[in-house]
Motif scaffolding. Structure first.
Motif, PDB file in Angstrom:
ATOM      1  N   THR A 190      27.443  45.497 -13.865  1.00  0.00           N
ATOM      2  CA  THR A 190      28.589  45.464 -14.770  1.00  0.00           C
ATOM      3  C   THR A 190      29.215  44.077 -14.751  1.00  0.00           C
ATOM      4  N   ALA A 191      29.638  43.601 -15.905  1.00  0.00           N
ATOM      5  CA  ALA A 191      30.326  42.314 -16.030  1.00  0.00           C
ATOM      6  C   ALA A 191      31.781  42.596 -16.393  1.00  0.00           C
ATOM      7  N   HIS A 192      32.670  42.368 -15.439  1.00  0.00           N
ATOM      8  CA  HIS A 192      34.096  42.621 -15.661  1.00  0.00           C
ATOM      9  C   HIS A 192      34.713  41.372 -16.293  1.00  0.00           C
ATOM     10  N   VAL A 193      35.040  41.460 -17.571  1.00  0.00           N
ATOM     11  CA  VAL A 193      35.426  40.297 -18.371  1.00  0.00           C
ATOM     12  C   VAL A 193      36.861  39.867 -18.081  1.00  0.00           C
ATOM     13  N   ALA A 194      37.059  38.538 -18.012  1.00  0.00           N
ATOM     14  CA  ALA A 194      38.386  37.951 -17.804  1.00  0.00           C
ATOM     15  C   ALA A 194      38.633  36.913 -18.890  1.00  0.00           C
ATOM     16  N   VAL A 195      39.824  36.943 -19.487  1.00  0.00           N
ATOM     17  CA  VAL A 195      40.181  36.017 -20.561  1.00  0.00           C
ATOM     18  C   VAL A 195      41.611  35.545 -20.350  1.00  0.00           C
ATOM     19  N   LEU A 196      41.853  34.248 -20.580  1.00  0.00           N
ATOM     20  CA  LEU A 196      43.209  33.701 -20.442  1.00  0.00           C
ATOM     21  C   LEU A 196      43.410  32.582 -21.458  1.00  0.00           C
ATOM     22  N   THR A 197      44.573  32.604 -22.115  1.00  0.00           N
ATOM     23  CA  THR A 197      44.931  31.570 -23.085  1.00  0.00           C
ATOM     24  C   THR A 197      46.287  30.996 -22.725  1.00  0.00           C
ATOM     25  N   ALA A 198      46.432  29.688 -22.857  1.00  0.00           N
ATOM     26  CA  ALA A 198      47.726  29.045 -22.603  1.00  0.00           C
ATOM     27  C   ALA A 198      48.775  29.585 -23.573  1.00  0.00           C
ATOM     28  N   PRO A 199      50.017  29.753 -23.131  1.00  0.00           N
ATOM     29  CA  PRO A 199      51.053  30.350 -23.982  1.00  0.00           C
ATOM     30  C   PRO A 199      51.191  29.701 -25.346  1.00  0.00           C
ATOM     31  N   GLU A 200      51.130  28.363 -25.412  1.00  0.00           N
ATOM     32  CA  GLU A 200      51.345  27.686 -26.681  1.00  0.00           C
ATOM     33  C   GLU A 200      50.154  27.784 -27.625  1.00  0.00           C
ATOM     34  N   ALA A 201      49.005  28.281 -27.123  1.00  0.00           N
ATOM     35  CA  ALA A 201      47.797  28.355 -27.950  1.00  0.00           C
ATOM     36  C   ALA A 201      47.459  29.784 -28.375  1.00  0.00           C
ATOM     37  N   ARG A 202      48.326  30.718 -28.083  1.00  0.00           N
ATOM     38  CA  ARG A 202      48.035  32.114 -28.399  1.00  0.00           C
ATOM     39  C   ARG A 202      48.237  32.418 -29.880  1.00  0.00           C
ATOM     40  N   GLY A 203      47.578  33.482 -30.328  1.00  0.00           N
ATOM     41  CA  GLY A 203      47.684  33.890 -31.719  1.00  0.00           C
ATOM     42  C   GLY A 203      46.792  33.116 -32.655  1.00  0.00           C
ATOM     43  N   ARG A 204      45.843  32.356 -32.115  1.00  0.00           N
ATOM     44  CA  ARG A 204      44.969  31.527 -32.956  1.00  0.00           C
ATOM     45  C   ARG A 204      43.499  31.916 -32.814  1.00  0.00           C
TER      46      ARG A 204
END
Length: 241
Positions: free
Chosen positions: A176-190
């Motif tokens: 199983t591949a447990h996925v992790a994702v993170l975006t900087a606050p100012e770059a979200r919604g894009r």
């Protein structure tokens, strides 16, 4: 009725993580077992995973298992991962979740177009640029994403030379591949979480792994759905008072 292969694989994963013999009962069933070393929850807590219409529950002791069995007896499966109903049934000190559990296979995966963004592959979780992104995102968001636990390469997008989004996965049991994702606050919604997450999922599928997306925030769940993930269940951890 034939069970969805994704559900079958997910069942096997969480049965292994229980670390004692347990199995998901037929639809509607809830199996409570004693497992002090359970991987369903923090040590000493009660772990609940509902998948495909049935659930398994681990408790750290016989006494706690009896309390949980008595409290959950007669409740429908969906209720055992409902934070409000569980608080009504059990003496809860602390609670984590519920978090949605979503899975995808090759046939259902919907890769995201990178568009103008270039997805770069970095060696992994220890890269300084990934660490910098975690600091910018803050402790809570970085902890939720857990990029520091990745065993895969990190798939990142830069803006003005700085990493503003990253994704990868941690190898879990049962391939199983447990996925992790993170975006900087100012770059979200894009759409950057979708672009980097897509690269990580494609990498996992190419290795024959089962991508798992576990999320509480609605925004993260929407990203998973856009990539073709299907929510098949939920996970809840409870510390009994």
């Amino acid at each position: 009725m034939t069970m969805d292969p994704l559900v079958v694989r997910a069942h096997g994963l969480w049965e292994d993580l229980a670390r004692v013999p347990v199995s998901f009962a037929p639809p509607g069933g809830v199996d409570v077992v004693v497992s002090p070393r359970s991987g369903l929850c923090p040590a000493g807590w009660v772990g609940v995973v509902a998948l495909g219409g049935s659930a398994i529950v681990t408790a750290p002791s016989d006494r706690t298992a009896r309390i949980v069995r008595d409290a959950l007896r007669g409740l429908p499966v969906e209720a055992v991962v409902d934070s409000v109903l569980v608080r009504e049934a059990l003496p809860v000190a602390r609670m984590l979740g519920p978090a949605a559990l979503a899975y995808v296979c090759d046939a259902r995966f919907r890769p995201a177009e990178s568009g103008a963004w270039t997805v770069e592959q970095l060696p992994g979780s220890t890269h300084a640029d990934v660490r910098s992104l975690e600091q910018v995102a803050g402790r809570d968001d970085a902890g939720e994403a857990a990029l520091d636990e990745m065993t895969s390469p990190a798939f990142v997008v830069r803006e003005h030379g700085r990493v503003v989004a990253a994704a990868g996965y941690r190898a879990w049991p049962r391939r199983t591949a447990h996925v992790a994702v993170l975006t900087a606050p100012e770059a979200r919604g894009r759409g950057l979480a979708r672009v980097t997450g897509s690269a990580a999922v494609a990498h996992a599928l190419a290795d024959g792994l089962l991508p798992q997306w576990r999320a509480r925030p609605s925004a993260s769940r929407r990203v998973a759905a856009a990539l073709g993930f299907e929510e098949l269940g939920s996970q809840l951890s409870v510390e009994i008072a």
